[in-house]
Scaffold this active site. Structure first.
Site, PDB file in Angstrom:
ATOM      1  N   HIS A 111      -3.446  -2.866  -1.318  1.00  0.00           N
ATOM      2  CA  HIS A 111      -3.430  -2.702  -0.511  1.00  0.00           C
ATOM      3  C   HIS A 111      -3.142  -2.605   1.091  1.00  0.00           C
ATOM      4  O   HIS A 111      -2.109  -1.866   1.441  1.00  0.00           O
ATOM      5  CB  HIS A 111      -2.765  -4.036   0.158  1.00  0.00           C
ATOM      6  CG  HIS A 111      -3.822  -5.613   1.011  1.00  0.00           C
ATOM      7  ND1 HIS A 111      -3.779  -5.507   2.263  1.00  0.00           N
ATOM      8  CD2 HIS A 111      -4.953  -6.670   0.520  1.00  0.00           C
ATOM      9  CE1 HIS A 111      -4.464  -6.450   2.793  1.00  0.00           C
ATOM     10  NE2 HIS A 111      -5.595  -7.030   1.691  1.00  0.00           N
TER      11      HIS A 111
ATOM     12  N   ASP B  66      -7.670  -9.817  -5.493  1.00  0.00           N
ATOM     13  CA  ASP B  66      -8.617 -10.646  -6.040  1.00  0.00           C
ATOM     14  C   ASP B  66      -8.499  -9.805  -7.761  1.00  0.00           C
ATOM     15  O   ASP B  66      -9.122  -9.633  -8.828  1.00  0.00           O
ATOM     16  CB  ASP B  66      -9.182  -8.560  -6.034  1.00  0.00           C
ATOM     17  CG  ASP B  66     -10.616  -9.311  -4.642  1.00  0.00           C
ATOM     18  OD1 ASP B  66     -10.242 -10.036  -4.233  1.00  0.00           O
ATOM     19  OD2 ASP B  66     -10.536  -7.942  -3.689  1.00  0.00           O
TER      20      ASP B  66
HETATM   21  N1  ACO Z   1      -5.135   3.025  -8.102  1.00  0.00           N
HETATM   22  C1  ACO Z   1      -4.300   4.294  -7.329  1.00  0.00           C
HETATM   23  N2  ACO Z   1      -4.454   4.564  -6.563  1.00  0.00           N
HETATM   24  C2  ACO Z   1      -4.464   3.757  -5.488  1.00  0.00           C
HETATM   25  C3  ACO Z   1      -4.567   2.316  -5.682  1.00  0.00           C
HETATM   26  C4  ACO Z   1      -5.520   1.731  -6.506  1.00  0.00           C
HETATM   27  N3  ACO Z   1      -6.027   0.599  -6.515  1.00  0.00           N
HETATM   28  N4  ACO Z   1      -4.588   2.495  -4.238  1.00  0.00           N
HETATM   29  C5  ACO Z   1      -4.272   3.093  -3.375  1.00  0.00           C
HETATM   30  N5  ACO Z   1      -4.033   4.459  -4.184  1.00  0.00           N
HETATM   31  C6  ACO Z   1      -3.382   5.397  -3.403  1.00  0.00           C
HETATM   32  C7  ACO Z   1      -4.514   6.483  -3.021  1.00  0.00           C
HETATM   33  O1  ACO Z   1      -4.945   7.520  -4.135  1.00  0.00           O
HETATM   34  C8  ACO Z   1      -3.202   6.732  -2.231  1.00  0.00           C
HETATM   35  O2  ACO Z   1      -2.871   8.092  -2.564  1.00  0.00           O
HETATM   36  P1  ACO Z   1      -2.354   9.350  -2.186  1.00  0.00           P
HETATM   37  O3  ACO Z   1      -1.035   9.070  -1.227  1.00  0.00           O
HETATM   38  O4  ACO Z   1      -1.736   9.914  -2.978  1.00  0.00           O
HETATM   39  O5  ACO Z   1      -3.855   9.315  -1.102  1.00  0.00           O
HETATM   40  C9  ACO Z   1      -2.223   6.040  -1.626  1.00  0.00           C
HETATM   41  O6  ACO Z   1      -2.278   4.797  -2.753  1.00  0.00           O
HETATM   42  C10 ACO Z   1      -2.397   5.357  -0.551  1.00  0.00           C
HETATM   43  O7  ACO Z   1      -3.514   4.621  -0.613  1.00  0.00           O
HETATM   44  P2  ACO Z   1      -5.138   4.408  -0.088  1.00  0.00           P
HETATM   45  O8  ACO Z   1      -6.202   4.418   0.181  1.00  0.00           O
HETATM   46  O9  ACO Z   1      -4.425   5.578   1.450  1.00  0.00           O
HETATM   47  O10 ACO Z   1      -4.935   3.376   1.147  1.00  0.00           O
HETATM   48  P3  ACO Z   1      -5.909   1.786   1.299  1.00  0.00           P
HETATM   49  O11 ACO Z   1      -4.862   1.045   2.716  1.00  0.00           O
HETATM   50  O12 ACO Z   1      -6.648   3.143   2.403  1.00  0.00           O
HETATM   51  O13 ACO Z   1      -6.626   1.375   0.673  1.00  0.00           O
HETATM   52  C11 ACO Z   1      -7.381   0.137  -1.237  1.00  0.00           C
HETATM   53  C12 ACO Z   1      -6.364   0.219   0.471  1.00  0.00           C
HETATM   54  C13 ACO Z   1      -8.558   0.038   0.040  1.00  0.00           C
HETATM   55  C14 ACO Z   1      -7.041  -1.498  -1.150  1.00  0.00           C
HETATM   56  C15 ACO Z   1      -6.346   0.365  -1.983  1.00  0.00           C
HETATM   57  O14 ACO Z   1      -5.225  -0.055  -2.410  1.00  0.00           O
HETATM   58  C16 ACO Z   1      -8.276   0.013  -3.058  1.00  0.00           C
HETATM   59  O15 ACO Z   1      -8.963   1.070  -3.133  1.00  0.00           O
HETATM   60  N6  ACO Z   1      -7.241  -0.961  -3.804  1.00  0.00           N
HETATM   61  C17 ACO Z   1      -9.105  -0.738  -5.156  1.00  0.00           C
HETATM   62  C18 ACO Z   1     -10.123  -2.177  -4.663  1.00  0.00           C
HETATM   63  C19 ACO Z   1      -9.486  -3.005  -4.062  1.00  0.00           C
HETATM   64  O16 ACO Z   1      -8.606  -3.742  -4.923  1.00  0.00           O
HETATM   65  N7  ACO Z   1      -9.368  -3.656  -3.250  1.00  0.00           N
HETATM   66  C20 ACO Z   1      -9.419  -4.851  -2.727  1.00  0.00           C
HETATM   67  C21 ACO Z   1      -8.197  -5.286  -1.239  1.00  0.00           C
HETATM   68  S1  ACO Z   1      -7.888  -7.076  -0.958  1.00  0.00           S
HETATM   69  C22 ACO Z   1      -9.740  -7.472  -0.328  1.00  0.00           C
HETATM   70  O17 ACO Z   1      -9.560  -6.932   0.352  1.00  0.00           O
HETATM   71  C23 ACO Z   1      -9.670  -8.488  -0.638  1.00  0.00           C
END
Ligand code: ACO
Length: 441
Positions: free
Chosen positions: A317, A375
């Site tokens: 998140h 979610d």
């Molecule tokens: N699985 C694997 N790796 C992940 C995940 C994941 N679900 N989420 C984040 N990471 C990793 C990223 O690859 C990144 O790695 P890096 O530092 O090596 O580049 C690091 O963790 C940080 O993640 P970011 O994407 O930079 O964080 P951001 O805040 O931009 O993204 C997000 C948040 C979009 C929710 C992300 O965690 C994601 O895509 N999760 C899966 C989709 C999801 O469940 N979305 C619902 C969110 S809740 C809502 O909107 C109601």
């Protein structure tokens, strides 16, 4: 350019920014909220110093003042109007929370009664709107229908489009909260070829929605109270969440004085994305794809592989770097719902529990502070109750409408808000001579 340490004067707290190219120094005021990080007021930065700030994804930007929702992502705390989400989920209900989000305080019995009645009074949609559905393919995604039909409401309710009139703003608010379940259930009924079911004012907001979804005119329908409570709780958990993508979309759309039906349609469109509200659908698809516990390590490895676009859906998140408190409530709710339905050993739930266990012991997820989000478990509950996966994000959009509208009202009432208009760092071509078509080679 470097930012020097904070300094506090008696009158005001400022930070000094030193531009190491020009030698100029800028003093910027620091503003404090009730809780959470202080904010550096950069409003005069461009006007006085000719600089923009650069913050793709707004990871460090407070776009507004808000008194609605507070999140401490490090500690996993979520408050609405100061009330803990866990308490609201346990003690309150969606109508109560909607009122509180909109008006800033919990309603007394009279206020609650009036609000409930108003909502019930507006749950029908114009008969002409029903014709819209025939224009969609039967296999249309219900979120596509929601975006279209909710946007189209502005063509039906001319008497609530004047946003400078508080009475019209209120009427549009009531209409939207009241009609979302009706439109959502119609989108589902249309897809499965069953007749639309009209709202029933003798039922609660959630009970009525379940009836419009799952009843048929040929049979009596009485909502199961355990399932009705579970959906109401899910609605409470999804009602608002600070300045997320869809809420910011609603605020941005509304900042141009667009009408509320158009603004909420814009919010629904933003919510649909798999990185936002679309993740609940993606979680179920992912669990189905994983299929069995022995394949979990393979998918965990893929999620950790930088060269693989796969992410563990329902994990991570932008704000929470701890367990999302909403996911915790939904995990317990999933147990209660599956027990009520007599399917406690539901394979996808067992798979989800095991996936969470393995991921939370994995160094990658621990180090990046990736925990289950709202979610992760909601789809399990919805699927067990008979909602198709395509309806999952719609189930998010219905309650979030209360939050979107609360934020929209707050924005319109905020004297410092102006039309949202971010700037950019331009990285394109410098001015160049136009080449006529016949000289381009
Ligand atoms: N699985 C694997 N790796 C992940 C995940 C994941 N679900 N989420 C984040 N990471 C990793 C990223 O690859 C990144 O790695 P890096 O530092 O090596 O580049 C690091 O963790 C940080 O993640 P970011 O994407 O930079 O964080 P951001 O805040 O931009 O993204 C997000 C948040 C979009 C929710 C992300 O965690 C994601 O895509 N999760 C899966 C989709 C999801 O469940 N979305 C619902 C969110 S809740 C809502 O909107 C109601």
């Amino acid at each position: 350019m470097s930012t020097s340490d904070k300094s506090t004067t008696e009158e005001k707290h400022t930070v000094t920014v030193i531009d190491n190219k020009s030698g100029r120094q800028f003093e910027l005021e620091v503003l404090s909220g009730e809780m959470g990080p202080d904010v550096i007021d950069i409003r005069k930065l461009y006007q006085e110093f000719d600089y923009f700030t650069y913050d793709p994804g707004y990871t460090s930007t407070a776009s507004c003042d808000s008194a609605i929702t507070f999140i401490d992502g490090e500690k996993g705390i979520l408050l609405h109007r100061g009330y803990k989400i866990e308490e609201l989920a346990a003690e309150s209900d969606f109508m109560d929370v909607s009122y509180m989000l909109l008006f800033g305080h919990l309603p007394n019995a009279q206020q609650q009664e009036r609000f409930d009645t108003e909502i019930k009074h507006h749950s029908l949609v114009d008969e002409q709107l029903i014709r819209f559905f025939n224009g969609f393919r039967r296999d249309a995604h219900p979120m596509a229908i929601m975006v279209g039909v909710v946007g189209a409401l502005s063509a039906f309710y001319h008497d609530s489009l004047e946003i400078s009139d508080p009475k019209q703003r209120h009427l549009a608010t009531i209409r939207l909260i009241a009609k979302m379940p009706t439109i959502a259930a119609m989108a589902y009924k249309y897809a499965i070829g069953q007749p639309f079911v009209y709202p029933d004012n003798s039922l609660s907001y959630t009970g009525n929605f379940l009836k419009m979804m799952f009843s048929v005119p040929a049979e009596e329908y009485v909502p199961n109270p355990v399932l009705e409570k579970a959906i109401d709780c899910l609605f409470v958990l999804h009602a608002d969440h600070e300045q997320n993508a869809s809420t910011s979309t609603v605020r941005l759309a509304g900042s141009s004085q667009a009408n509320p039906f158009a603004c909420i349609a814009a919010g629904i469109a933003s919510l649909w994305g798999p990185a936002h509200g679309g993740a609940n659908e993606a979680v179920l698809n992912m669990l189905t794809e994983i299929g069995s516990v022995d394949r979990i390590p393979e998918f965990i490895a893929r999620a950790k592989d930088r060269n693989d676009p796969f992410r563990l859906m329902g994990f991570g998140h932008r704000v929470y770097k701890n367990y999302d408190p909403r996911a915790q409530v939904l995990k317990s709710s999933a147990h209660a719902v599956l027990k009520e339905l007599g399917v406690e050993d539901q394979p996808l739930f067992e798979l989800a529990l095991e996936l969470e266990r393995i991921a939370r012991e994995d160094e990658y997820f621990i180090q990046k502070k990736l925990f289950p989000n709202v979610d992760f478990y909601s789809g399990i509950i919805l699927q067990a109750m008979g909602f198709p996966t395509s309806m999952f994000t719609v189930m998010f959009a219905i309650p979030r409408t209360a939050g979107w509208l609360s934020q929209w009202h707050e924005m319109l009432g905020d004297p410092v808000q102006k039309i949202g208009r971010p700037r950019q760092r331009y990285i394109g071509a410098k001015p160049r001579k136009f080449v006529p078509k016949d000289e381009r080679g």
